[in-house]
Design an enzyme around this catalytic site. Structure first.
Site, PDB file in Angstrom:
ATOM      1  N   ALA A   1      -0.543  11.808  -6.890  1.00  0.00           N
ATOM      2  CA  ALA A   1      -0.437  12.875  -7.895  1.00  0.00           C
ATOM      3  C   ALA A   1       0.982  12.954  -8.454  1.00  0.00           C
ATOM      4  O   ALA A   1       1.191  13.019  -9.673  1.00  0.00           O
ATOM      5  CB  ALA A   1      -0.834  14.218  -7.278  1.00  0.00           C
ATOM      6  N   TYR A   2       1.953  12.930  -7.547  1.00  0.00           N
ATOM      7  CA  TYR A   2       3.350  13.045  -7.965  1.00  0.00           C
ATOM      8  C   TYR A   2       3.771  11.845  -8.825  1.00  0.00           C
ATOM      9  O   TYR A   2       4.348  12.015  -9.911  1.00  0.00           O
ATOM     10  CB  TYR A   2       4.230  13.143  -6.707  1.00  0.00           C
ATOM     11  CG  TYR A   2       5.706  13.280  -6.969  1.00  0.00           C
ATOM     12  CD1 TYR A   2       6.206  14.335  -7.711  1.00  0.00           C
ATOM     13  CD2 TYR A   2       6.608  12.349  -6.454  1.00  0.00           C
ATOM     14  CE1 TYR A   2       7.572  14.465  -7.937  1.00  0.00           C
ATOM     15  CE2 TYR A   2       7.971  12.472  -6.674  1.00  0.00           C
ATOM     16  CZ  TYR A   2       8.448  13.525  -7.424  1.00  0.00           C
ATOM     17  OH  TYR A   2       9.792  13.648  -7.651  1.00  0.00           O
TER      18      TYR A   2
END
Lengths: 239, 86
Positions: A149-150
């Site tokens: 996600a990051y």
């Protein structure tokens, strides 16, 4: 010719995510150099520094970003440098990352950076000069496991950086990105030490990054001398 | 307000006919963006309401509101009317 990066005297600098970590370091450093610094974060900092004003704002909320820019406009009438440092991480396996977490990361890292760039550019374009520096991460080129996600959010920030470089070049605004390697901040504090070591082992220079390393890269992109450098992503440590 | 500072592309051209798009456009795309940003700010400050000229509504209209001074003025009027308390 002296090999020194300069910024305009009394430059107005906006740093998002200025409450702690890299953002705090940059805010304090630029204020010490005579810049007029506006920092913003979701909560009030537990420190103060002459030359640094802090506004409570969540860059993931459009109205907050507009309020910050409105303050900068009425207080200083100009904006020279923006460092989009505000960011949140979600260190987890993709299979264990719910949509709510993904949306939260994207909202701050992508939507927040986009809105800040847009509103900052509106202010900068009047003077045909501006420097926007976005914070990304070595997690993008290293495709780090556990940071889907990051890293995906920061990939978006990098593409945003490249596209904005083209869209804003005509207005004298440069847009670049700096991708730090792991630094001891709240963002990495929850990551197991052995995992951080594995990341550092994949870098060309095998040591932890420091705030000064990030400052050096930001200084370069923010400088008067870097007026012909835009759309670039600079990874620290040799990722 | 909308035609302020714009120079007509042909003699005796009525201000409302000044075009932003097409061959007879008064400016290129770079200057059009700068103009719209400045106009957005001016409208917002004049009428004391935030106005987004380039929002989803503008982009989804079958005919662009950014064709001429007249169409843009009509569009801004409609935006301001929407913001008026009923």
């Amino acid at each position: 010719m002296t090999a020194r990066w300069t910024i305009p005297p009394e430059a107005v600098v906006l740093i998002t995510g200025a409450r702690q970590g890299i953002g705090r370091h940059l805010a304090v450093e630029y204020a010490k150099r005579g810049a007029r610094v506006v920092g913003c974060s979701r909560t009030e900092p537990d420190w103060s520094e002459p030359g640094v004003e802090h506004l409570t704002a969540d860059v993931g909320k459009e109205a907050d970003v507009q309020r910050v820019m409105s303050h900068v406009r009425s207080r200083f009438g100009q904006l020279d440098i923006v460092v989009n440092n505000a960011g949140i991480a979600a260190m987890n396996h993709a299979l264990l990352t719910p949509n709510a977490t993904l949306e939260r990361v994207l909202q701050t890292n992508v939507v927040g950076t986009f809105a800040t760039c847009r509103e900052a550019a509106k202010l900068m374009m009047k003077r045909k000069r501006g420097r926007i520096i976005n914070l990304t991460t070595v997690a993008v080129p290293l495709a780090l496991e556990g940071e889907a996600a990051y890293a995906a959010s920061k990939s978006a920030v990098e593409t945003l950086t490249r596209v904005l470089a083209f869209e804003l070049g005509a207005y004298g605004i440069t847009v670049n990105a700096v991708g730090p390697s792991p630094i001891d901040t709240n963002l990495t504090r929850g990551v197991p030490k052995d995992k951080l070591k594995k990341i550092v082992d994949r870098l060309a220079i095998k040591r932890d990054g420091t705030f000064d390393d990030v400052q050096a890269a930001v200084d370069f992109f923010a400088s008067d001398q870097a007026s012909f450098i835009t759309g670039q992503v600079l990874y620290l440590g040799g990722a | 307000m909308v035609s302020e500072g714009l120079v007509p592309t042909r003699p005796n051209q009525p201000a409302e006919e000044i075009a932003f798009l097409g061959k007879s456009a008064v400016c290129d795309s770079v200057n059009l963006v700068a103009y719209l940003v400045a106009l957005e700010e001016q409208v917002g400050s004049e009428f004391k309401v935030p106005v987004a000229l380039m929002d989803d509504k503008a982009m989804s209209l079958s005919k662009s509101p950014f064709r001429t001074v007249a169409t843009l003025a009509d569009f801004i009027t409609s935006l301001l009317q929407e913001k008026q308390p009923s």
